[in-house]
Design a protein around this motif. Sequence first.
Motif, PDB file in Angstrom:
ATOM      1  N   CYS A 101       0.786  -1.108  -0.251  1.00  0.00           N
ATOM      2  CA  CYS A 101       0.033   0.045  -0.076  1.00  0.00           C
ATOM      3  C   CYS A 101       1.033   1.191   0.157  1.00  0.00           C
ATOM      4  O   CYS A 101       2.093   1.225   0.520  1.00  0.00           O
ATOM      5  N   GLU A 119      -4.277   0.108  -1.423  1.00  0.00           N
ATOM      6  CA  GLU A 119      -3.845  -1.284  -1.639  1.00  0.00           C
ATOM      7  C   GLU A 119      -3.807  -1.351  -3.164  1.00  0.00           C
ATOM      8  O   GLU A 119      -4.814  -1.300  -3.929  1.00  0.00           O
ATOM      9  N   ALA A 191      -2.667  -1.956   5.523  1.00  0.00           N
ATOM     10  CA  ALA A 191      -3.671  -2.892   5.035  1.00  0.00           C
ATOM     11  C   ALA A 191      -4.469  -3.557   6.191  1.00  0.00           C
ATOM     12  O   ALA A 191      -5.765  -3.428   6.332  1.00  0.00           O
TER      13      ALA A 191
END
Length: 266
Positions: A101, A119, A191
Amino acid sequence: MNLADICHAVTRLTSDVGQFILAERLSFQSSAIERKGHNDLVSYVDKEAESRLVEQLTELIPDAGFLTEENTKQVQGKSYCWIIDPLDGTTNFIHGIPCFCISIGLHYEGQPVLGVVHELNLNECFYAWKNGGAYLNGKKIRVSEVSVVSDSLIATGFPYHDYNRMKPYMEVFDHLMHHSHGLRRLGSAAADLAYTAAGRFEAFYEYGLNPWDVAAGVVLVQEAGGVVSDFSGTDNHTFGKEIIASNAKIYPEFLEIIQEKFGADR
Ligand code: IPD
Ligand code: CA
Ligand code: CA
């Protein structure tokens, strides 16, 4: 510009710089890996992504400070401060595992006010701003409604350089293996937090993290109706090197599990 406008501008920026990161992944050679420390990898991709982000964010808020993982620009003492991890999940990136990410948080007078976690592999852009709610690719997200840890899926990050608290860490791990739906280690704290905000995970815990790993995700979880704290239950989660985040319903039970195991060791 208000926070909503700034947030949308940041999502356009992460899409743009994300294209660069994904393109480099296709031709990435292991000879490009550099080591910053024990288990702490980096490459020209992290550095180039960060310098592009810093340049554009400087245009967005000209007088803002910066705290960035790759040290492109460090400016303290400003009202606004960008806290940036240009590539969270570098080890995944290097090994070709599709979860990494861009993570961009914004503080105002020391308080978290905006977060974007993009992401790149699934092109899922999670974003939130203070009192504006949390979103995934334009749709509002909320933390889950699960009310007990035994029905929860839990995310964590394995200690990889600070092994001092392995014992309580493994005790929590052991407890959750027996008393939850299971544990996941995505390899990107940003994430983990974004997925908690979206209700995919009920909770996340990790120690040894840096501000740029969590600054954006903290805003996502809070704006999605969740709770974030350190292992003592205070708000020292971004700079305090320990964080728990969960939906509001399981938070008291989850905090108690963490405190029972980590209590004596802190
Ligand atoms: C790492 C990831 C990982 C976490 C590590 C971080 P990086 O960040 O967030 O999930 O367990 O502690 O350092 O190095 O990939 O930016
Ligand atoms: Ca990181
Ligand atoms: Ca990073």
